[in-house]
Design a protein around this motif. Structure first.
Motif, PDB file in Angstrom:
ATOM      1  N   ILE A 126       0.844  -1.201   0.000  1.00  0.00           N
ATOM      2  CA  ILE A 126       0.000   0.000   0.000  1.00  0.00           C
ATOM      3  C   ILE A 126       0.874   1.244   0.000  1.00  0.00           C
ATOM      4  O   ILE A 126       0.589   2.224  -0.704  1.00  0.00           O
ATOM      5  CB  ILE A 126      -0.939  -0.009   1.219  1.00  0.00           C
ATOM      6  CG1 ILE A 126      -1.964  -1.141   1.090  1.00  0.00           C
ATOM      7  CG2 ILE A 126      -1.652   1.333   1.373  1.00  0.00           C
ATOM      8  CD1 ILE A 126      -2.876  -1.288   2.286  1.00  0.00           C
ATOM      9  N   SER A 127       1.951   1.209   0.755  1.00  0.00           N
ATOM     10  CA  SER A 127       2.869   2.345   0.783  1.00  0.00           C
ATOM     11  C   SER A 127       3.495   2.585  -0.591  1.00  0.00           C
ATOM     12  O   SER A 127       3.621   3.726  -1.050  1.00  0.00           O
ATOM     13  CB  SER A 127       3.965   2.101   1.827  1.00  0.00           C
ATOM     14  OG  SER A 127       4.896   3.161   1.846  1.00  0.00           O
ATOM     15  N   GLN A 128       3.873   1.491  -1.271  1.00  0.00           N
ATOM     16  CA  GLN A 128       4.432   1.623  -2.621  1.00  0.00           C
ATOM     17  C   GLN A 128       3.406   2.207  -3.580  1.00  0.00           C
ATOM     18  O   GLN A 128       3.751   3.045  -4.426  1.00  0.00           O
ATOM     19  CB  GLN A 128       4.895   0.256  -3.121  1.00  0.00           C
ATOM     20  CG  GLN A 128       6.109  -0.301  -2.387  1.00  0.00           C
ATOM     21  CD  GLN A 128       6.466  -1.693  -2.876  1.00  0.00           C
ATOM     22  OE1 GLN A 128       5.961  -2.149  -3.892  1.00  0.00           O
ATOM     23  NE2 GLN A 128       7.335  -2.367  -2.133  1.00  0.00           N
ATOM     24  N   LEU A 129       2.175   1.769  -3.447  1.00  0.00           N
ATOM     25  CA  LEU A 129       1.116   2.296  -4.306  1.00  0.00           C
ATOM     26  C   LEU A 129       0.912   3.790  -4.073  1.00  0.00           C
ATOM     27  O   LEU A 129       0.709   4.556  -5.021  1.00  0.00           O
ATOM     28  CB  LEU A 129      -0.193   1.545  -4.050  1.00  0.00           C
ATOM     29  CG  LEU A 129      -0.280   0.125  -4.613  1.00  0.00           C
ATOM     30  CD1 LEU A 129      -1.490  -0.594  -4.029  1.00  0.00           C
ATOM     31  CD2 LEU A 129      -0.379   0.155  -6.133  1.00  0.00           C
ATOM     32  N   GLN A 130       0.958   4.200  -2.823  1.00  0.00           N
ATOM     33  CA  GLN A 130       0.780   5.612  -2.519  1.00  0.00           C
ATOM     34  C   GLN A 130       1.914   6.459  -3.101  1.00  0.00           C
ATOM     35  O   GLN A 130       1.685   7.545  -3.642  1.00  0.00           O
ATOM     36  CB  GLN A 130       0.687   5.805  -1.001  1.00  0.00           C
ATOM     37  CG  GLN A 130      -0.597   5.249  -0.393  1.00  0.00           C
ATOM     38  CD  GLN A 130      -0.577   5.232   1.127  1.00  0.00           C
ATOM     39  OE1 GLN A 130       0.497   5.268   1.740  1.00  0.00           O
ATOM     40  NE2 GLN A 130      -1.752   5.158   1.749  1.00  0.00           N
ATOM     41  N   ILE A 131       3.142   5.951  -2.987  1.00  0.00           N
ATOM     42  CA  ILE A 131       4.289   6.666  -3.556  1.00  0.00           C
ATOM     43  C   ILE A 131       4.179   6.731  -5.081  1.00  0.00           C
ATOM     44  O   ILE A 131       4.418   7.782  -5.699  1.00  0.00           O
ATOM     45  CB  ILE A 131       5.608   5.998  -3.135  1.00  0.00           C
ATOM     46  CG1 ILE A 131       5.810   6.136  -1.621  1.00  0.00           C
ATOM     47  CG2 ILE A 131       6.791   6.596  -3.886  1.00  0.00           C
ATOM     48  CD1 ILE A 131       6.982   5.336  -1.088  1.00  0.00           C
ATOM     49  N   ALA A 132       3.812   5.606  -5.697  1.00  0.00           N
ATOM     50  CA  ALA A 132       3.681   5.566  -7.157  1.00  0.00           C
ATOM     51  C   ALA A 132       2.577   6.503  -7.636  1.00  0.00           C
ATOM     52  O   ALA A 132       2.714   7.165  -8.674  1.00  0.00           O
ATOM     53  CB  ALA A 132       3.396   4.133  -7.614  1.00  0.00           C
ATOM     54  N   HIS A 133       1.481   6.577  -6.871  1.00  0.00           N
ATOM     55  CA  HIS A 133       0.382   7.471  -7.242  1.00  0.00           C
ATOM     56  C   HIS A 133       0.811   8.928  -7.102  1.00  0.00           C
ATOM     57  O   HIS A 133       0.487   9.771  -7.957  1.00  0.00           O
ATOM     58  CB  HIS A 133      -0.840   7.180  -6.369  1.00  0.00           C
ATOM     59  CG  HIS A 133      -2.038   7.968  -6.759  1.00  0.00           C
ATOM     60  ND1 HIS A 133      -2.634   8.904  -5.922  1.00  0.00           N
ATOM     61  CD2 HIS A 133      -2.755   7.991  -7.911  1.00  0.00           C
ATOM     62  CE1 HIS A 133      -3.665   9.441  -6.541  1.00  0.00           C
ATOM     63  NE2 HIS A 133      -3.770   8.912  -7.738  1.00  0.00           N
ATOM     64  N   ALA A 134       1.549   9.242  -6.040  1.00  0.00           N
ATOM     65  CA  ALA A 134       2.046  10.613  -5.866  1.00  0.00           C
ATOM     66  C   ALA A 134       2.995  10.991  -7.001  1.00  0.00           C
ATOM     67  O   ALA A 134       2.961  12.124  -7.502  1.00  0.00           O
ATOM     68  CB  ALA A 134       2.748  10.732  -4.515  1.00  0.00           C
ATOM     69  N   GLU A 135       3.833  10.039  -7.420  1.00  0.00           N
ATOM     70  CA  GLU A 135       4.749  10.297  -8.538  1.00  0.00           C
ATOM     71  C   GLU A 135       3.975  10.567  -9.824  1.00  0.00           C
ATOM     72  O   GLU A 135       4.276  11.507 -10.576  1.00  0.00           O
ATOM     73  CB  GLU A 135       5.677   9.102  -8.732  1.00  0.00           C
ATOM     74  CG  GLU A 135       6.626   9.256  -9.916  1.00  0.00           C
ATOM     75  CD  GLU A 135       7.399   7.987 -10.215  1.00  0.00           C
ATOM     76  OE1 GLU A 135       8.375   8.067 -10.987  1.00  0.00           O
ATOM     77  OE2 GLU A 135       7.028   6.924  -9.689  1.00  0.00           O
ATOM     78  N   ALA A 136       2.968   9.731 -10.097  1.00  0.00           N
ATOM     79  CA  ALA A 136       2.178   9.902 -11.321  1.00  0.00           C
ATOM     80  C   ALA A 136       1.448  11.240 -11.326  1.00  0.00           C
ATOM     81  O   ALA A 136       1.396  11.931 -12.349  1.00  0.00           O
ATOM     82  CB  ALA A 136       1.190   8.740 -11.464  1.00  0.00           C
ATOM     83  N   LYS A 137       0.883  11.627 -10.180  1.00  0.00           N
ATOM     84  CA  LYS A 137       0.190  12.921 -10.090  1.00  0.00           C
ATOM     85  C   LYS A 137       1.145  14.082 -10.325  1.00  0.00           C
ATOM     86  O   LYS A 137       0.839  15.027 -11.060  1.00  0.00           O
ATOM     87  CB  LYS A 137      -0.473  13.062  -8.722  1.00  0.00           C
ATOM     88  CG  LYS A 137      -1.767  12.285  -8.542  1.00  0.00           C
ATOM     89  CD  LYS A 137      -2.373  12.519  -7.174  1.00  0.00           C
ATOM     90  CE  LYS A 137      -2.792  13.960  -6.989  1.00  0.00           C
ATOM     91  NZ  LYS A 137      -3.435  14.180  -5.659  1.00  0.00           N
ATOM     92  N   ASP A 138       2.309  14.000  -9.709  1.00  0.00           N
ATOM     93  CA  ASP A 138       3.293  15.071  -9.852  1.00  0.00           C
ATOM     94  C   ASP A 138       3.791  15.169 -11.292  1.00  0.00           C
ATOM     95  O   ASP A 138       3.904  16.269 -11.853  1.00  0.00           O
ATOM     96  CB  ASP A 138       4.466  14.811  -8.905  1.00  0.00           C
ATOM     97  CG  ASP A 138       5.411  16.005  -8.813  1.00  0.00           C
ATOM     98  OD1 ASP A 138       5.034  17.010  -8.191  1.00  0.00           O
ATOM     99  OD2 ASP A 138       6.525  15.929  -9.378  1.00  0.00           O
ATOM    100  N   ASN A 139       4.048  14.031 -11.906  1.00  0.00           N
ATOM    101  CA  ASN A 139       4.518  14.037 -13.288  1.00  0.00           C
ATOM    102  C   ASN A 139       3.461  14.581 -14.240  1.00  0.00           C
ATOM    103  O   ASN A 139       3.772  15.326 -15.170  1.00  0.00           O
ATOM    104  CB  ASN A 139       4.938  12.627 -13.712  1.00  0.00           C
ATOM    105  CG  ASN A 139       6.223  12.180 -13.037  1.00  0.00           C
ATOM    106  OD1 ASN A 139       6.933  12.980 -12.440  1.00  0.00           O
ATOM    107  ND2 ASN A 139       6.517  10.897 -13.116  1.00  0.00           N
ATOM    108  N   CYS A 140       2.211  14.193 -14.005  1.00  0.00           N
ATOM    109  CA  CYS A 140       1.121  14.706 -14.851  1.00  0.00           C
ATOM    110  C   CYS A 140       1.002  16.224 -14.721  1.00  0.00           C
ATOM    111  O   CYS A 140       0.766  16.924 -15.718  1.00  0.00           O
ATOM    112  CB  CYS A 140      -0.198  14.038 -14.475  1.00  0.00           C
ATOM    113  SG  CYS A 140      -0.359  12.331 -15.032  1.00  0.00           S
ATOM    114  N   LYS A 141       1.166  16.715 -13.519  1.00  0.00           N
ATOM    115  CA  LYS A 141       1.048  18.156 -13.298  1.00  0.00           C
ATOM    116  C   LYS A 141       2.098  18.918 -14.090  1.00  0.00           C
ATOM    117  O   LYS A 141       1.789  19.919 -14.754  1.00  0.00           O
ATOM    118  CB  LYS A 141       1.192  18.456 -11.800  1.00  0.00           C
ATOM    119  CG  LYS A 141       1.081  19.950 -11.466  1.00  0.00           C
ATOM    120  CD  LYS A 141       1.220  20.193  -9.973  1.00  0.00           C
ATOM    121  CE  LYS A 141       2.651  19.990  -9.506  1.00  0.00           C
ATOM    122  NZ  LYS A 141       2.851  20.387  -8.079  1.00  0.00           N
TER     123      LYS A 141
END
Length: 375
Positions: A126-141
């Motif tokens: 779950i922690s890895q998923l949260q980090i990966a989701h934060a990365e994807a959001k930041d990259n999209c921005k």
């Protein structure tokens, strides 16, 4: 095998649940039914993404999908790279929504209470998923600022394509400076590979197919190839301009020089265009021989010699025209042997066309009534 593994895990946890329920049959059945719902839902293929223990595989698939863009001899443009991050952000967001739902929360509580060995691994996942989701959001921005520039590059006329390169490099450097995640060598190399693919695709559209290119007047073909070479070289030049800027603006984390994977295919395309330029320039030179008229006592013989040399070259050139493959496809290795034969004259009956041409023109020089190319 996967089904057996799920069944084995389910049995282990259901046994522990029975021990934990301390003989409460109702509570025992309730917990087992809850676990069964989450363990066996993927076996029904109704909503496999909702299965708790498939989350790790899902995360791996989402990561591999980035590199799968290049699988099966595909060469995506930069818009596909932005699309990947948008898709990854959405997919991971949906997974996290399910993980935060009441059903998964109940399962986690049970795993914690029974001290299951899966609890720690699942929390880490779950922690890895949260980090990966934060990365994807930041990259999209941050990549959103490049989306319109990439679209303009892909839609613009080829003659104006270089005007989009410096703005793209400037935004890339700004992203590199301010993004939390999109500032690694692998990320930069990947987006540059995709940008090179877009430029190469535009170049191929500009030159047309092999048949179209070789059927142009040699002068026009030369002009087109020279323009393509200028555009491709400009892309590398602009990259290294901002590479040098990054050394002063991002001293702790500057851009890296190409180590063979960023511009590899781009360099191969430039080399291929240089070979085609050689072919077309040679055709342009031999085209001028058709206008040679040699006077004097030996004029007819010498004119015939020059025409014979031009005819030999035309046979050689016709073999290049009818090669049967796309000369602009850098993955096509047949071109390398064909261009070698062309440049060494191995496809001709004569060993060296240039020597014959020079000899004929040398004898024609000074003959009265002779007309040479450009005279």
């Amino acid at each position: 095998f996967t089904g057996m593994r799920i069944l084995h895990n389910y049995r282990n946890i259901s046994r522990a649940t029975r021990q934990f329920s301390m003989g409460d049959r109702f509570f025992e059945q309730l917990m087992i039914l809850t676990l069964r719902e989450h363990f066996f839902r993927p076996m029904y293929y109704k909503a496999p993404i909702e299965n708790t223990f498939y989350m790790g595989r899902t995360l791996a698939d989402l990561t591999d999908r980035h590199y799968a863009l290049f699988a099966n001899n595909q060469h995506p443009g930069p818009s596909a790279g932005i699309g990947f991050w948008e898709m990854k952000k959405d997919d991971l967001g949906r997974i996290l929504d399910q993980l935060n739902g009441p059903q998964i929360t109940k399962v986690l509580k049970v795993l914690d209470l029974i001290r299951s060995p899966y609890f720690g691994a699942f929390k880490a996942l779950i922690s890895q998923l949260q980090i990966a989701h934060a990365e994807a959001k930041d990259n999209c921005k941050y990549l959103a600022s490049l989306k319109s520039l990439f679209q303009q590059l892909e839609m613009s006329d080829f003659e104006t394509i270089t005007s989009h390169m410096k703005p793209i490099m400037h935004i890339l450097l700004m992203i590199w400076k301010h993004s939390k995640f999109y500032n690694t060598p692998s990320a930069l190399a990947l987006i540059m590979r995709m940008l090179c693919n877009a430029v190469m695709e535009k170049s191929r559209d500009h030159l047309g197919s092999t048949e179209e290119l070789f059927n142009l007047e040699p002068k026009e073909a030369v002009e087109k190839i020279v323009l393509v070479l200028d555009v491709c070289r400009q892309l590398k030049y602009d990259y290294y301009v901002y590479y040098n800027l990054s050394k002063t603006q991002c001293e702790s984390n500057p851009w890296m020089a190409d180590r063979g994977n960023m511009f590899k295919r781009h360099d191969q395309f430039i080399t291929r265009c240089e070979d085609l330029l050689y072919v077309c320039i040679t055709a342009q030179q031999f085209e001028k021989m058709l206008t040679v008229v040699i006077g004097g006592n030996s004029g007819a013989v010498l004119t015939n010699d020059v025409e014979s040399v031009a005819a030999e070259f035309n046979k050689l050139f016709d073999k290049m025209k009818s090669c049967g493959y796309d000369c602009l496809d850098v993955d096509e290795t047949k071109f390398e042997s064909d261009i070698l034969k062309f440049s060494t004259g191995d496809l001709c009956k004569d060993d060296d066309i240039e020597e014959e041409t020079e000899e004929a023109l040398r004898e024609a020089e000074g003959q009265p009534g002779s007309e040479m190319p450009g005279s």
